[in-house]
Design a protein around this motif. Structure first.
Motif, PDB file in Angstrom:
ATOM      1  N   ILE A   1       0.852  -1.188   0.000  1.00  0.00           N
ATOM      2  CA  ILE A   1       0.000   0.000   0.000  1.00  0.00           C
ATOM      3  C   ILE A   1       0.888   1.238   0.000  1.00  0.00           C
ATOM      4  CG2 ILE A   1      -1.767   1.326   1.218  1.00  0.00           C
ATOM      5  CD1 ILE A   1      -2.889  -1.238   0.299  1.00  0.00           C
TER       6      ILE A   1
ATOM      7  N   ASN B   1       0.539   5.416   0.310  1.00  0.00           N
ATOM      8  CA  ASN B   1      -0.278   6.603   0.556  1.00  0.00           C
ATOM      9  C   ASN B   1       0.597   7.833   0.372  1.00  0.00           C
ATOM     10  OD1 ASN B   1      -2.919   5.557   1.365  1.00  0.00           O
ATOM     11  ND2 ASN B   1      -1.831   4.687   3.103  1.00  0.00           N
TER      12      ASN B   1
ATOM     13  N   SER C   1      -4.004   7.063  -2.795  1.00  0.00           N
ATOM     14  CA  SER C   1      -3.740   5.717  -2.279  1.00  0.00           C
ATOM     15  C   SER C   1      -3.593   4.757  -3.448  1.00  0.00           C
ATOM     16  CB  SER C   1      -4.878   5.249  -1.373  1.00  0.00           C
ATOM     17  OG  SER C   1      -4.942   6.018  -0.202  1.00  0.00           O
TER      18      SER C   1
ATOM     19  N   ALA D   1      -2.546   0.584  -4.373  1.00  0.00           N
ATOM     20  CA  ALA D   1      -2.290  -0.763  -3.862  1.00  0.00           C
ATOM     21  C   ALA D   1      -1.785  -1.648  -4.992  1.00  0.00           C
ATOM     22  CB  ALA D   1      -3.557  -1.355  -3.267  1.00  0.00           C
TER      23      ALA D   1
ATOM     24  N   PRO E   1      -6.833   3.488   1.268  1.00  0.00           N
ATOM     25  CA  PRO E   1      -6.050   2.258   1.122  1.00  0.00           C
ATOM     26  C   PRO E   1      -6.899   1.004   0.968  1.00  0.00           C
ATOM     27  CG  PRO E   1      -5.891   3.129   3.360  1.00  0.00           C
ATOM     28  CD  PRO E   1      -6.524   4.190   2.536  1.00  0.00           C
TER      29      PRO E   1
ATOM     30  N   ILE F   1      -4.928  -2.332   7.954  1.00  0.00           N
ATOM     31  CA  ILE F   1      -4.942  -2.789   6.559  1.00  0.00           C
ATOM     32  C   ILE F   1      -5.012  -4.314   6.512  1.00  0.00           C
ATOM     33  CG2 ILE F   1      -3.732  -2.785   4.361  1.00  0.00           C
ATOM     34  CD1 ILE F   1      -4.835  -0.072   5.225  1.00  0.00           C
TER      35      ILE F   1
END
Length: 527
Positions: free
Chosen positions: A401, A403, A413, A415, A435, A500
């Protein structure tokens, strides 16, 4: 013995904090109440606001099979003649067959709120009721603050009732407007009034002392034949008497008839329907209709309920349209697991040697912070995995992830996900508004060409609960994710010190559950 039901959800219920019905909402609810078997539906106060005036215009075009729509208002103002009083005119202009008109019965209110003499108040009651009767209306007289008034000056409170009765009121409703009357006091007063008047009596109780349902039932036991209340007890301050509790108590337990017998099983449905239209979450512990009303958690309780349901249930849940639920937690025993697995369509009865292992695993996970009561889909996946009956649709190799916040305070964000699906490695990336959203998009991107059906499922709710708050920013969190497709919903859970990771657990369980059900060709069940 029959009891007449008067629903004021659309009027008194709309005064509840956080409720604002549109005209269309009120029409929809009115039809549901009519189908349910309610006798009177109070639509609002036509003289008080444009919305209620519009409701009464529109409702004239609607057809009701059972219920009478009622317009609500007060007795005339002391300065006005009854013929020219705006409130009385609004009641007539509403063109309803029945009207509900309230008048003061407590001297304190007569002299301090209305600022009129006692005789003027009696004349206002008498003239208003008589004029409405003269124009062909069924008149339901609400004796406001009656119990406080009776305790203060019984003779005057009774004189107010007698004034309405002599003018032709069809029902005299005794109102516990402040909701402060204790049940034994209320019962005694109702009994005295019942002996002193000839007209049918009604009860209108508020719940400020948490006694509105008890007071309404006590009133019926002492001669009242007309009960006012709201669905789910909605109303100003602490609410009104809850018809969803009054009806089953009177009809299933006390031998009174409130609605057609075949409609009792619709009670839970109408309770949830009104809560949805009201945009309020129904409390799980609401008697009769709440999700937890017939939920069992302790292992000993469950064992008994499986053999003899009435050992821990005061009625059969199906009678009011609800259902029995067995909860899985650290209190679970063998009976809980067997009942829940059967409910989920899992065969553990022929695989009993696994039960101790499953119970041990569940209790360890509950100790870590998992909660399966609100995430039964994760529970089903766990049991299937332990029974080695779960087809592995994908395997995670890793995720990352990113940010980023730039000089314009815009947050981005991103991923990336590495997963293996059907022997093929997929490496995907996606951006999202946060996220978890980015992670969801990246995982879907990796799976979509193998399982295009995941386009049908949506994430509809996301909740985070801090489990050990004293650990501050290193606290463990529990994430609950609700997903849906075609009107069916299911919930999954994840737990970790890393929000997360907890979200990933719940997210992957959600997608895995969907794929498992879809590939079994079984309909998704709400959990």
């Amino acid at each position: 013995m029959n009891v007449t039901l008067f629903d004021t959800t659309l009027r008194d219920g709309s005064q509840s904090e956080n409720i604002s019905f549109s005209v269309e909402d009120k029409l929809h609810i009115a039809h549901k109440l009519d189908e349910f078997g309610i006798h009177y539906i109070e639509g609002g106060w036509p003289g008080s606001n444009p919305k209620d005036m519009l409701f009464f215009q529109k409702v004239r075009e609607e057809k009701f099979r059972h219920a009478r729509i009622v317009a609500f208002g007060s007795t005339k103002h002391a300065r006005n003649s009854v013929e020219k009083d705006p409130n009385i005119k609004a009641l007539l202009d509403a063109q309803t067959q029945a009207v509900s008109v309230f008048g003061k019965t407590w001297i304190y209110h007569v002299e301090q709120a209305l600022r009129v003499t006692r005789k003027q108040n009696l004349d206002m009651i008498r003239e208003s009721v008589a004029y409405l009767k003269k124009h062909g209306r069924e008149v339901i007289f609400d004796a406001e603050h009656f119990f406080d008034g009776f305790k203060d000056n019984a003779d005057y409170a009774m004189a107010c009732l007698k004034a309405a009765e002599s003018a032709g009121a069809d029902v005299l409703v005794l109102c516990d407007t402040n909701g402060g009357t204790l049940t034994h006091d209320l019962a005694g007063i109702v009994k005295s009034v019942h002996k002193a008047v000839k007209s049918p009596l009604g009860i209108h109780a508020h719940n400020d002392s948490d006694l509105a349902v008890a007071n309404s039932i006590a009133a019926v036991m002492n001669g009242v034949v007309h009960v006012q209340g709201t669905i789910n007890g909605y109303g100003e301050r602490c609410g009104n008497a809850n018809l969803c509790s009054i009806i089953p108590n009177l009809q299933l337990k006390a031998g009174y008839r409130c609605i057609p017998d075949e409609n009792i099983s619709k009670l839970t449905a109408i309770s949830h329907y009104v809560s949805e239209i009201s945009n309020l979450i129904l409390n799980n512990t609401t008697p009769f209709t709440g999700k937890s009303a017939f939920a069992h958690k302790g292992g000993i309780h469950v064992s008994a309920v499986m053999r003899k349901p009435d050992s821990y249930e005061h009625i059969q849940p199906e009678k009011v349209g609800n259902k029995r639920r067995v909860l899985i937690s650290d209190l679970a025993g063998k009976s809980n697991i067997l009942f829940k697995s059967s409910e989920l369509g899992l065969d553990l009865a022929s695989d009993k040697e696994r039960i101790p292992e499953i119970i041990k695993q569940l209790k360890e996970m509950e100790h870590e912070g998992y909660e399966f009561e609100a995430a039964e889909s994760s529970l089903e996946l766990l049991i299937k995995r332990m029974k080695q009956e779960y087809p592995n649709f994908f395997t995670l190799q890793g995720f990352r992830i990113l940010n980023e916040k730039d000089e314009n305070n815009e947050i981005r964000s991103e991923a990336t996900v590495r997963a293996v699906v059907d022997g093929q490695e997929e490496h995907t990336a996606a951006e999202g508004v946060g996220p978890v959203n980015a992670l969801d998009k990246a995982l879907r991107k990796a799976l979509i060409k193998f399982y295009p059906e995941i386009e049908e499922m949506k994430l509809t709710d996301y909740k985070v609960r801090v489990i050990n708050a004293r650990a501050a920013t290193s606290a463990k969190v529990r994430v609950l994710i609700e997903s849906s497709t075609n009107g069916k919903t299911w919930s999954t859970v994840g737990v970790s010190e890393n929000i997360i990771e907890a979200s990933w657990q719940a997210l992957t369980d959600s997608i895995s559950y969907f794929l498992m059900k879809r590939h079994q060709h079984k309909p998704l069940e709400t959990s």
